[in-house]
Structure formats: structure tokens, C-alpha cells
Write a protein that holds these residues in place. Structure first.
Motif, PDB file in Angstrom:
ATOM      1  N   GLU A  93       0.827  -1.186   0.000  1.00  0.00           N
ATOM      2  CA  GLU A  93       0.000   0.000   0.000  1.00  0.00           C
ATOM      3  C   GLU A  93       0.872   1.250   0.000  1.00  0.00           C
ATOM      4  N   GLY A  96      -1.153   8.250  -0.943  1.00  0.00           N
ATOM      5  CA  GLY A  96      -1.311   9.025  -2.163  1.00  0.00           C
ATOM      6  C   GLY A  96      -2.714   8.995  -2.682  1.00  0.00           C
ATOM      7  N   PHE A  97      -2.870   9.595  -3.822  1.00  0.00           N
ATOM      8  CA  PHE A  97      -4.199   9.830  -4.355  1.00  0.00           C
ATOM      9  C   PHE A  97      -4.583   8.842  -5.449  1.00  0.00           C
ATOM     10  N   LYS A  98      -3.766   7.804  -5.651  1.00  0.00           N
ATOM     11  CA  LYS A  98      -4.030   6.953  -6.809  1.00  0.00           C
ATOM     12  C   LYS A  98      -5.030   5.840  -6.511  1.00  0.00           C
ATOM     13  N   GLN A  99      -5.866   5.577  -7.494  1.00  0.00           N
ATOM     14  CA  GLN A  99      -6.789   4.460  -7.406  1.00  0.00           C
ATOM     15  C   GLN A  99      -6.017   3.148  -7.449  1.00  0.00           C
ATOM     16  N   VAL A 100      -6.492   2.148  -6.694  1.00  0.00           N
ATOM     17  CA  VAL A 100      -5.870   0.823  -6.684  1.00  0.00           C
ATOM     18  C   VAL A 100      -6.806  -0.149  -7.390  1.00  0.00           C
TER      19      VAL A 100
END
Lengths: 290, 290
Positions: A93, A96-100
Motif C-alpha cells: 500500500e 497518495g491519491f491513486k486508485q488501486v
């Protein structure tokens, strides 16, 4: 913005970008994984042992077209410069702001983008410690693999294999599609099954199988249930008829080829007559024996 | 027939059965692939180089629990004796009556059987030529991988990896599930976005960005469209506000920390007042700067 006149071409698979890969063997296995699932665009950023790499070629197992076309870059930014959308793979993990995304989601997403003519790519990190945060930052979204949290230890060739496999599947109308099909098993018309069951019951009856007599109806029911449930096809019933004929008409002392047993001659004659009158009764002597 | 009293236990993953594997490295990579996706039951039929195998241990990458529990058999029949349902993997079409399944289908099927307490397994053939027909015959159904027909060259560790991955996925309520999630991106309440846009437009206006004047409404529309489409979350807008404050209130000659610019002091005061009166306007000075 994409031009309205942009030519539509067949969906191009994602570029596979390995950041500072260390072992040639892994690069070769990556190429092999890609080739199995139709990917060809391999890019290396600063491979530790330089390029070309003999060990990579040796382990690529004939994926020469991938190895030959491999591009090498000094900087990650250059390696991804022409791509419209980029995923970064990571096992852990990140803040941050990124989609997983899952591999399934990412592959479907890339398939959609590729169909629109956009170029996509997937970043894979170093063998030992993956991607730095600033490398992940270059990507639009994150992909992670649904591994067992107690044992998360995919190497890069395994990770590429899973993404390439999902890419291939994302192009199917049905994800359970296979490259070749088994026989289409159509349960035989009832008459073939019933004719076989009749023969079997007669053969068993003459051998005293149905005892005591009051139990015969229940025994017949059970026998029919056992042999009806599999939904045998016509071809399968032909095989079973041959087996039954062998057991019923022949014996170790008088095997097939040693003569034409009287009871079989009689049965064949009856079957021919019923066939001629349009009655059910299988397909004659020629197909009885597998 | 299964006993009605059979205890229900958590779904047990399929046994992985390697028939006459040759290279210890491949066995090790199989163990590693299994461990990543929660499988533990590895069985070997006549491994060429005997067992235990140092190379297998070396390549298993800490999947010691799989290696240690590996069972070795002389005959395939013994290796599968306790299994209720068996798949055979094969890359090429075979004559016969067996159904051919995709990895997705096979994994879901095994998941269903395992949930009912039945034991399943998957056969994998030799590195060079796979399984003999009589070995495939032991299985109930066939699994094949959706590889590119022009380059079909999966090794056994790759094949096991794909099946183990599909097994793991088949246990998810949703196949796009991931082990950890990215941030839940909830588009911010409009007031946060609008307050940011107001500041931005003011900062641009004082710098003569909106020229010629008649075009200003269209330019504002475009600017708002570009910055609305991403659906920024409240946290993202905080970052953007900090960026804008830096650009608007500070300069290379008078950077942050060098003083409290008059225009910023004025803006902060205005914001505090609007916050106190319950109006929209962000969350104050403390969060402006990332």
C-alpha cells in the motif's frame, strides 16, 4: 484531445516496462510470458547487466520477436513518453491519491482504451524492492495482485504473466472461452439410451442379477437412474453398447473373432428388422464395437 | 456417496500434482506460485531428480511450508487416490469425451466442490511433452490456458501460477477485489471547489490572463470545465489551494517564510470571517499549504 480522424486499428496490447531489472533470466521469462498472451512491446529502463543479455535470450524460450524488439531507455520518463495511460504494479500500500485496481479491472480498462486507439503501459519494479514512490507517481493508477497476505512474493515474471493473461482474457466475449473445445456433449435421443438399457437389463436378467424377484422393479429403477444421470451422448452410448455386447455375447473361451455367437446373430437380425421398420434400436452391428 | 454427517470446513484448495517433473527449479517455482495464492498441497509423481531437491528449495523463495509438506508418489493413481474431482491441464486438443474448461471455469467449479467438502486436484505434465493420454484419462475434465496459438509455451510453474491465481479469485465475492484499497475519492462538496475556482480566477484576472475581455466568459467556462471534470476530493483541493496560494501570494524574491504578504493576510482575514458566519470558504490558513 484525440483527433476525430484517428484511424481505428486492432487493439494494441499494453507496453510492459521493467524498471532497472537485475536478472537476465527474469527478463527472458517476462518475454516468454508476454509472447504466450500476445504482448510484444517490452521496454527496459536501465537494465543492470546491459542489453542485449544472453541469459535473457536463453530463458525467453523462442520469444525472439519480443526480445529483438525490446527498447532500452535511460530514464523512466522517456520509456513512457508515448503512452496515454499508465498503471504501476505494487505489492504494498502507498500513500497518495491513486486508485488501486485489480488485474481484472486494469486489463478491461486498458482494453477499452486500446480499442479507442490509446496507448497503455504497465510499470514493474526491481526484483528486490519494486518501484520508488516517485516512479509510482508517474503512473495514473495502481495495480496490485490478490496474493495471500501471509506470503506475498511474486517475482516480476510472475506478475507480468498474470497481467498478460488478464489482457488476453479481456479481449474475449466470455472469460471462460478456450482455444479449443471439448466434444459437444449432447445427451443422446432417448431411444438410444432406452435401447441400451433394454439390452443391459435382458443380459442381467438371464444371469439372475435381479434377485430376489420382488426387488426387481426397484433394482431396475436404480440401474436406470445411475445410467441416465450422466447424460450420455449418442457416441458414448455406442461405446457402451460395444462393451455390453462383448460381455453378453462373448466369453474368454469364445472371444470376438472366434465366430458369430448364435444369440448375437439373433439380436442383430431383430435390430435390422426394427431399423427397417423405422423403430428405435441403435445403429446396427457396425458401430457396436469400439 | 458423501456422509450426511461430514463436517463442513473452510474450502480447501486443490492439490497440485506434477507428473514426472524434471527440473528442481520448476518445482520450487511451483511451490512459490502456490504459496502466493494460498495453496499448500503439492504432490510429485516420480520426480526425475528425486526428493528432497536442493534446487527446488532454493527457488521456492521461502515457500518452505509447501516444500516441507510435499508428498511423493510412484504412481499417478496413488497420488490422486483421495481426490473426488480431478482436472488435467493440457496445451493441445485431445480426442476423447472430456469437457474442456477455461481456468476461470475450472477454479469456480473447484471452489464449489471444495465448499461442499470435496477434495479436488489439478494434474500438470512433464516440462517437455506434458501428460500422456492415459494420464489425462484419469482426470474428470480438461483445463487449457487461453494462450496465443502462435506462441503457446507456458512452463509448468507458469501454468500452476495461473490456476492458483484463479483459485484465489474464485473465493472473492467480486473478482476485481484487491488486498488493499486506494483512497476513497469522494468528489468534494461543491463549495470547496467553487471557493478554489474563485481564488484562481481572481489570481488570473489580476495578472491579465482573461484577454481579450469579450472572451473572458468562455475562458472561465473552459477553466471551470477542466478543473471540475477530475472530481477532486476535499483533500485534493486542499493541495491545490496550497499550490495556488504559493503562486499567488509568494514569489521567488519573497518566498514562504520570508514574511506575511499583505494580500494573503487580507484574504485569510476575509476567509476567517466567512467561516465564522457559516459561509463556504475552505478550511482556513492551516491547511492551505501541503
Amino acid at each position: 484531445m484525440s483527433k476525430a480522424t484517428k484511424a481505428k486499428s486492432p487493439a494494441i496490447g499494453p507496453a510492459i516496462i521493467l524498471v532497472e531489472p537485475q536478472l537476465g533470466e527474469n527478463i527472458g521469462m517476462v518475454a516468454r510470458a508476454m509472447a504466450n498472451f500476445g504482448l510484444t512491446d517490452l521496454r527496459l529502463v536501465n537494465p543492470r547487466d546491459g542489453w542485449p543479455n544472453e541469459k535473457a535470450i536463453a530463458t525467453a524460450s523462442k520469444a525472439d520477436h519480443v526480445i529483438t524488439a525490446t527498447q532500452v531507455f535511460e530514464k523512466l520518463d522517456h520509456a513512457v513518453a508515448d503512452l496515454n495511460f499508465l498503471f504501476a504494479t505494487t505489492a504494498r500500500e502507498r500513500d497518495g491519491f491513486k486508485q488501486v485496481r485489480s488485474p481484472v479491472h486494469a486489463a478491461r480498462d486498458m482494453r477499452g482504451r486500446a480499442s479507442a486507439g490509446h496507448k497503455t503501459g504497465i510499470l514493474f519494479g526491481r526484483e528486490r524492492f519494486g518501484l520508488y514512490n516517485e516512479e509510482v507517481a508517474v503512473a495514473d493508477e495502481i495495480v496490485t495482485f490478490p496474493v495471500n497476505p501471509q506470503f506475498a512474493s511474486l517475482n516480476i515474471a510472475q506478475a507480468v504473466l498474470l497481467m498478460a493473461y488478464e489482457w488476453m482474457k479481456s479481449g474475449f466475449a466470455d472469460e471462460t472461452q478456450t482455444n479449443f473445445a471439448g466434444p459437444e456433449i449432447v445427451p443422446a435421443e432417448r431411444k438410444h439410451l432406452l435401447s441400451f438399457l433394454d439390452h443391459l437389463e435382458e443380459a442381467l436378467d438371464t444371469r439372475g442379477y435381479f434377485r430376489p424377484a420382488p426387488k426387481k422393479p426397484k433394482m431396475v429403477d436404480n440401474l436406470r437412474a445411475v445410467l441416465t444421470r450422466p447424460g450420455f451422448s449418442a457416441e458414448e452410448i455406442k461405446v457402451l453398447r460395444g462393451v455390453l455386447s462383448s460381455l453378453d455375447y462373448f466369453s474368454p473361451k469364445e472371444p470376438r473373432g472366434a465366430g458369430y455367437p448364435e444369440r448375437k446373430a439373433k439380436a442383430d437380425k431383430a435390430k435390422r428388422m426394427s431399423d427397417e421398420t423405422g423403430e428405435a434400436g441403435g445403429t446396427g452391428k457396425g458401430v457396436d464395437n469400439g
